[in-house]
Design a protein around this motif. Structure first.
Motif, mmCIF file in Angstrom:
data_model
loop_
_atom_site.group_PDB
_atom_site.id
_atom_site.type_symbol
_atom_site.label_atom_id
_atom_site.label_comp_id
_atom_site.label_asym_id
_atom_site.label_seq_id
_atom_site.Cartn_x
_atom_site.Cartn_y
_atom_site.Cartn_z
ATOM 1 N N ARG A 27 0.824 -1.209 0.000
ATOM 2 C CA ARG A 27 0.000 0.000 0.000
ATOM 3 C C ARG A 27 0.862 1.265 0.000
ATOM 4 O O ARG A 27 0.599 2.210 -0.745
ATOM 5 C CB ARG A 27 -0.951 0.005 1.200
ATOM 6 C CG ARG A 27 -1.899 1.188 1.173
ATOM 7 C CD ARG A 27 -2.930 1.156 2.282
ATOM 8 N NE ARG A 27 -3.945 0.172 1.969
ATOM 9 C CZ ARG A 27 -4.185 -0.925 2.684
ATOM 10 N NH1 ARG A 27 -3.488 -1.191 3.761
ATOM 11 N NH2 ARG A 27 -5.130 -1.761 2.323
ATOM 12 N N GLU A 63 0.714 4.089 -2.857
ATOM 13 C CA GLU A 63 0.341 5.469 -2.517
ATOM 14 C C GLU A 63 1.438 6.454 -2.897
ATOM 15 O O GLU A 63 1.155 7.555 -3.366
ATOM 16 C CB GLU A 63 -0.012 5.557 -1.035
ATOM 17 C CG GLU A 63 -1.340 4.870 -0.750
ATOM 18 C CD GLU A 63 -1.733 4.860 0.713
ATOM 19 O OE1 GLU A 63 -0.949 5.334 1.572
ATOM 20 O OE2 GLU A 63 -2.837 4.361 1.002
ATOM 21 N N CYS A 96 -7.482 3.759 -2.575
ATOM 22 C CA CYS A 96 -6.603 2.598 -2.706
ATOM 23 C C CYS A 96 -7.085 1.552 -1.707
ATOM 24 O O CYS A 96 -6.899 1.699 -0.509
ATOM 25 C CB CYS A 96 -5.155 2.976 -2.434
ATOM 26 S SG CYS A 96 -3.997 1.595 -2.630
#
Length: 89
Positions: free
Chosen positions: A9, A13, A21
């Motif tokens: 993640r 990002e 997301c």
């Protein structure tokens, strides 16, 4: 496992600065699968980013795979991707 999701993640990002997301670990659904035996996880990604504007679906998937390239086949065995531009929401 949550450390792996956090790393995936964070990379997504940083690269895509997404409006949304969502990353789900579906590894438990694939228990006993050959890929699961190697330690690689199965994930489902839903991501919305300006970076996908005017990109084909294949180009979007390539961008995501490029972002995670060193994690593929080691940390990630399978990745189902839905990548959209904000104009498609």
């Amino acid at each position: 496992m949550s450390d792996r999701i956090d790393r995936i993640r964070a990379r997504l990002e940083e690269t895509f600065i997404p409006e949304s997301c969502q990353l789900e670990d579906e590894s438990a659904l694939h228990a006993g699968h050959a890929g699961a035996a190697s330690g690689g996880g199965h994930y489902r990604l839903f991501i919305v980013s300006d970076k996908f504007e005017k990109q084909s679906r294949i180009q979007r998937h390539r961008l995501v795979y490029d972002c995670l390239s060193d994690m593929m086949h080691k940390d990630i065995h399978a990745l189902a991707i839905t990548a959209l531009a904000p104009s498609e929401i």
